[in-house]
Design an enzyme around this catalytic site. Structure first.
Site, PDB file in Angstrom:
ATOM      1  N   ALA A   1      -5.251  -5.478  -3.361  1.00  0.00           N
ATOM      2  CA  ALA A   1      -4.302  -5.678  -4.452  1.00  0.00           C
ATOM      3  C   ALA A   1      -4.564  -7.002  -5.167  1.00  0.00           C
ATOM      4  CB  ALA A   1      -2.874  -5.655  -3.922  1.00  0.00           C
TER       5      ALA A   1
ATOM      6  N   GLY B   1      -6.056  -3.100   0.313  1.00  0.00           N
ATOM      7  CA  GLY B   1      -6.084  -1.901  -0.519  1.00  0.00           C
ATOM      8  C   GLY B   1      -7.484  -1.419  -0.820  1.00  0.00           C
TER       9      GLY B   1
ATOM     10  N   GLU C   1      -8.356   0.647   2.059  1.00  0.00           N
ATOM     11  CA  GLU C   1      -7.534   1.858   1.983  1.00  0.00           C
ATOM     12  C   GLU C   1      -8.112   2.869   0.998  1.00  0.00           C
ATOM     13  OE1 GLU C   1      -3.025   0.670   3.091  1.00  0.00           O
ATOM     14  OE2 GLU C   1      -3.872  -0.436   1.405  1.00  0.00           O
TER      15      GLU C   1
ATOM     16  N   GLU D   1      -2.966  -7.252   5.620  1.00  0.00           N
ATOM     17  CA  GLU D   1      -1.700  -7.383   4.907  1.00  0.00           C
ATOM     18  C   GLU D   1      -0.632  -8.177   5.648  1.00  0.00           C
ATOM     19  OE1 GLU D   1      -3.578  -3.772   2.927  1.00  0.00           O
ATOM     20  OE2 GLU D   1      -3.548  -4.702   4.915  1.00  0.00           O
TER      21      GLU D   1
END
Length: 270
Positions: A76, A121, A124, A144
């Site tokens: 992110a 992310g 992910e 995270e």
């Protein structure tokens, strides 16, 4: 590979086709100056590109790549996140989720080509793919909890499906980064290739996948995804439903005919 067509989605995402690989789409994360940090605009573009790919019956395999030499994706965009109010973050959440769900729900097989950093992310996005090809520069992880949140792009659900609950818990709770060799050993990535070869090898794998029946590929992916986690009897029912969806298809008829006639199939895709 020679690019034969290119379609841009917003500023940060590109879909490319290559000469000799008519049925393989390359989905490129193209925000190199930010190491592909996923901003709101980039998330929206990923979702839009995935929607277009999913609707394209000519795509038999998708390969997710990066235009940045040092990273697949660093996760992110925390600089953007730091500027958001709580209300803005709540409004942004569906847009962020749509990017990860978009990759996860692509109906054709998807291969990730990972090099450098694939964190948070970014990892992910790779986990949302069916196969991860990584080169020896790859560093993956879900850090995270080290910044006060949790993996929110599917990591807490996709990682244990790859490596088991206890290993996933260790990786998420420690927030540690895993280098390529260990990542391969743990099953965090599926294939390990020489530095700089991840994209080429992933595209080659995409080409081998795309040589097969498009109807069969989509049905097989559906059965694999829907059956995962079910008890055996329920999983076999999922498989049977997928089999029935292809058993009377034009692809099945062509595949059997080509086998018996000792020739390469010409898939009708229906």
């Amino acid at each position: 590979m020679v690019v034969t067509s290119e379609q841009r989605f917003g500023e940060f995402v590109v879909v490319r086709r290559h000469e000799g690989q008519d049925h393989v789409a390359e989905l490129v994360l193209d925000r190199p100056k930010a190491m592909n940090a996923v901003s709101t605009a980039m998330a929206r573009s990923i979702a839009e590109a995935c929607a277009a790919l999913g609707a394209d019956q000519g795509v038999r395999a998708t390969v997710l790549t990066s235009s940045n030499e040092r990273a697949f994706c660093v996760g992110a965009d925390l600089k953007e996140r730091n500027s958001l109010t709580d209300a803005e973050l709540v409004r942004q959440r569906p847009t962020a989720r749509a990017a990860y769900i978009g990759v996860l729900e692509l109906p054709m097989p998807v291969v990730a080509a990972v090099h450098g950093f694939a964190l948070g992310g970014g990892f992910e996005l790779a986990l949302a793919c069916d196969v991860i090809v990584a080169d020896r520069t790859a560093v993956v992880g879900l850090p995270e909890v080290s910044v006060g949140v949790i993996p929110g792009g599917g990591g807490t659900q996709l990682l244990p499906r790859r490596v088991g609950a206890a290993r996933a818990a260790e990786l998420v709770f420690t927030a540690r980064r895993v280098e390529a060799a260990e990542a391969r050993e743990l099953g965090l990535v599926d294939e390990l290739v020489e530095a700089g070869r991840d994209r080429d090898e992933a595209l080659a794998l995409g080409g081998r996948i795309a040589a097969n029946s498009p109807v069969g590929l989509r049905a097989a992916k559906r059965a694999l995804r829907l059956g995962h986690g079910l008890d055996l009897r329920a999983g076999l029912e999922v498989e049977d439903a997928a089999w029935r969806s292809v058993a009377f298809s034009g692809d099945r008829a062509e595949g059997v005919a080509a086998f018996n006639e000792k020739r390469k199939p010409s898939w009708p895709g229906e």
